[in-house]
Design an enzyme around this catalytic site. Structure first.
Site, PDB file in Angstrom:
ATOM      1  N   LYS A 141       0.770  -1.261  -0.022  1.00 31.18           N
ATOM      2  CA  LYS A 141      -0.029   0.010   0.036  1.00 31.18           C
ATOM      3  C   LYS A 141       0.743   1.363  -0.033  1.00 31.18           C
ATOM      4  CE  LYS A 141      -1.765  -2.043   3.630  1.00 31.18           C
ATOM      5  NZ  LYS A 141      -1.696  -3.427   3.348  1.00 31.18           N
ATOM      6  N   GLU A 165      -3.286  -4.506  -7.506  1.00 27.19           N
ATOM      7  CA  GLU A 165      -4.654  -4.802  -7.341  1.00 27.19           C
ATOM      8  C   GLU A 165      -4.603  -5.378  -5.783  1.00 27.19           C
ATOM      9  OE1 GLU A 165      -7.571  -4.962  -9.034  1.00 27.19           O
ATOM     10  OE2 GLU A 165      -8.269  -5.280  -7.047  1.00 27.19           O
ATOM     11  N   VAL A 168      -5.936  -3.338  -1.966  1.00 28.62           N
ATOM     12  CA  VAL A 168      -7.307  -3.325  -1.257  1.00 28.62           C
ATOM     13  C   VAL A 168      -7.914  -4.667  -1.388  1.00 28.62           C
ATOM     14  CG1 VAL A 168      -9.363  -2.289  -0.844  1.00 28.62           C
ATOM     15  CG2 VAL A 168      -7.273  -0.686  -1.221  1.00 28.62           C
ATOM     16  N   ILE A 172      -9.166  -9.970  -4.462  1.00 27.42           N
ATOM     17  CA  ILE A 172     -10.669  -9.428  -5.093  1.00 27.42           C
ATOM     18  C   ILE A 172     -10.600  -8.158  -5.557  1.00 27.42           C
ATOM     19  CG2 ILE A 172     -12.807  -8.910  -4.044  1.00 27.42           C
ATOM     20  CD1 ILE A 172     -12.090 -11.691  -3.452  1.00 27.42           C
ATOM     21  N   GLY A 222      -0.967 -14.420  11.335  1.00 24.10           N
ATOM     22  CA  GLY A 222      -0.281 -13.877  10.324  1.00 24.10           C
ATOM     23  C   GLY A 222      -1.455 -12.943   9.572  1.00 24.10           C
ATOM     24  N   GLU A 225      -0.878  -6.955  11.449  1.00 25.01           N
ATOM     25  CA  GLU A 225       0.623  -6.498  10.806  1.00 25.01           C
ATOM     26  C   GLU A 225       1.353  -6.568  12.400  1.00 25.01           C
ATOM     27  OE1 GLU A 225       1.458  -4.997   8.245  1.00 25.01           O
ATOM     28  OE2 GLU A 225      -0.289  -4.755   7.282  1.00 25.01           O
ATOM     29  N   ASP A 236      -3.352   1.183   8.559  1.00 21.13           N
ATOM     30  CA  ASP A 236      -3.773   0.376   7.465  1.00 21.13           C
ATOM     31  C   ASP A 236      -4.951   0.834   6.658  1.00 21.13           C
ATOM     32  OD1 ASP A 236      -3.359  -2.406   5.981  1.00 21.13           O
ATOM     33  OD2 ASP A 236      -5.289  -2.497   6.574  1.00 21.13           O
ATOM     34  N   LYS A 240      -5.172   2.410   2.842  1.00 20.98           N
ATOM     35  CA  LYS A 240      -6.142   1.897   1.860  1.00 20.98           C
ATOM     36  C   LYS A 240      -7.021   2.848   1.251  1.00 20.98           C
ATOM     37  CE  LYS A 240      -5.867  -2.776   3.079  1.00 20.98           C
ATOM     38  NZ  LYS A 240      -6.055  -3.823   4.375  1.00 20.98           N
TER      39      LYS A 240
END
Lengths: 364, 364
Positions: A141, A165, A168, A172, A222, A225, A236, A240
């Site tokens: 990001k 891609e 975010v 998907i 995992g 962060e 985060d 985004k």
């Protein structure tokens, strides 16, 4: 546009953590699909790690051996040829990769750790990769949230592709969705739940559990962060939001420009009170045009039971896109794991190839 | 691939009902967007209606005048040139359109009424259009649900494009989503709420209202099919299931192959009982691989409160896509109207142009 199908797509992996290592397995797993789509073979020509050495093997190296080496504490430099001096770091590796004569395009995959303040060192890697003549795919990001206009212009000047891609909702489709399947529309707002860890923490509060053990659980899986503040304080989600604002709405935001409230102050009492009011407590990201500018925010809010976001629980993510002409559209990711993130890179490789060799990729 | 940008995309509209007439306005509304994407001007060269005549004007006609003529009970033939003998019907118009020398591709947009039994006359129109050398865009489920392999092969033989994004969830990407943004995956199942009218009827039952007035309301709003059985007996959803199975999962189903239970037998008591069990009563479509074959069904079922489909109310639609590798993905359409359906045709026009002139469409 290449005149003939090149021998290979030559990958250089900058960062070789969980995501990149999962990608190695996924590329193997998807080989038949990629071949059916018309892509040339994908070859890993180089790997730069922070603590497990660097290596550059122009003919390609065996990805699964690199994974084994790193997971057993070794160095990927062992995969180089006898007599080769391995590159010292990512920048040295990129400079050297740019001077190679390769059959087929050079593609750098940037997957180093998120730095939400300035997007470094990822932004430097992206710029060095473009300068070396590589196309760039990143799941990071940082560069998109912190340095979008700079790296977009650098890619345009270099006539190289820049794809992201995975920034975010993992693989998907979000950026691809808008660009490829919602043409001739202007995005006027996006709203969603885009941070898995906080969504899980708020659900834990609803169940009467404390936040700390739930966070430890997410870190063990995992998903959270390593630096808890990135999730818990909304950084985060803010990164985004900035990325979505920049790419989909022509803004020039950084994560620091996003109005941001985290979830650290919330308790089981807050969550129960929301439930009693027929609502769910969610960390919701908003990006919208306000007057002449694009404003973005991340904050906990009560989402009414009838709202699609109320049904976004566990490790689900969701994004609602509003355009200037159609009814809203929501995309929901039902679960996230390293495979979903790694798939974003695979999907970008296909997009890259479609752009480099238009018309050669199967429409199926 | 054309050597130079053609003067126009030449449209022939087969069917000039609500959807096609909304398209005329939407093309006007989106002109700047389409130009920015790099499309050549879009020209309406012909219109075939069932009750308001036919017309073919190779240089292009004024769409808004055609709309006014039809909406005031006139004939579009009035837009033809003096001395021209207007075509008698769609087939005559298509045959004549195929013999024209046009600057730019010929594109037939098929929007006649759904016939769920055999897909006619739409399937015949699609075949005649391909035979006339036209690319085909249709919002009609009939041909895709009833004659998919036949028309797909006809398009391939004619080297012409066949696009149909509007068949499921209007212009919300479904077929484009899978093809363009979920590469290198195999779809193993789809599940969703794809018929707006029945979703509305079941919500009415939950509110204690009877089905008949709610159905009349949907018909008055132009959402329900004129033939109520298409919605109420699940035929519309079955046609969508067959289309999804055929296109996304390589099946060869027709609507008659879909196991189908409608909603006509349901009462307010059933809906209340579902609510009392913390569920919502929904008409759910399933398509999935079972052993070596693809099975499809449409039936009312109790959807648990935590299910994303439970939040799909009013005129919303939703589709969950399961692949062989990733977590599920759901796309939700928040509202449907004629604009959304007409947008599917616009989106297909952009896809068509991307395929005809790869690399010329802006990536933005």
């Amino acid at each position: 546009m290449p005149q003939a199908t090149p021998a290979a797509l030559n990958l250089v992996l900058i960062g070789f953590g969980h995501v990149a290592r999962t990608l190695v397995h996924l590329l193997d797993d998807r080989r038949a699909h990629l071949q059916e789509l018309g892509l040339p073979p994908v070859r890993i020509a180089g790997i730069a790690t922070a603590r497990h050495g660097c290596v550059l093997v122009p003919e390609g190296l065996e990805g699964s051996r690199a994974v084994s080496l790193v997971e057993s504490g070794g160095s990927v430099a062992a995969l180089g040829r006898a007599g080769d001096v391995p590159p010292r770091d990512a920048r040295a590796l990129l400079a050297r990769a740019g001077s190679l004569v390769l059959e087929g395009p050079l593609v750098v995959l940037e997957t180093t750790t998120l730095n939400v303040r300035d997007g470094e060192p990822a932004t430097t890697h992206v710029k060095a990769a473009l300068a070396a003549g590589a196309h760039v795919i990143t799941a990071n990001k940082g560069p998109i949230a912190c340095a979008w206009s700079e790296i977009r212009e650098a890619a345009a000047r270099a006539h190289r592709q820049l794809l992201f891609e995975g920034v975010v909702m993992d693989g998907i489709p979000v950026f691809n969705l808008v660009r490829d399947t919602l043409p001739a529309l202007t995005v006027v707002a996006v709203r969603g739940i885009v941070n898995t860890t906080t969504n899980y923490l708020l659900a834990a509060l609803e169940e009467g559990r404390d936040m700390a053990p739930a966070l430890a659980e997410m870190q063990a899986r995992g998903i959270a962060e390593a630096d808890a503040s990135l999730d818990v304080d909304g950084w985060d989600a803010a990164a985004k939001a900035a990325a979505l604002a920049n790419v989909l709405m022509e803004a020039r935001l950084t994560p620091a420009d996003v109005k941001r409230t985290g979830v650290a102050h919330l308790t089981t009492t807050d969550a129960r009170a929301a439930l009693d009011a027929q609502c769910r407590l969610k960390l919701v990201m908003h990006v919208r045009r306000e007057g002449g500018r694009v404003a973005a925010s991340v904050a906990p809010e009560r989402v009414a039971a009838g709202d699609v976001l109320a049904g976004v629980h566990g490790t689900m993510n969701a994004l609602t896109i509003s355009t200037d002409r159609l009814s809203d559209l929501t995309v929901i990711q039902h679960g996230g794991s390293l495979v979903e993130t790694a798939y974003a890179l695979v999907s970008d490789l296909v997009t890259l190839w479609r752009r480099l060799a238009p018309g050669t990729v199967s429409a199926r």
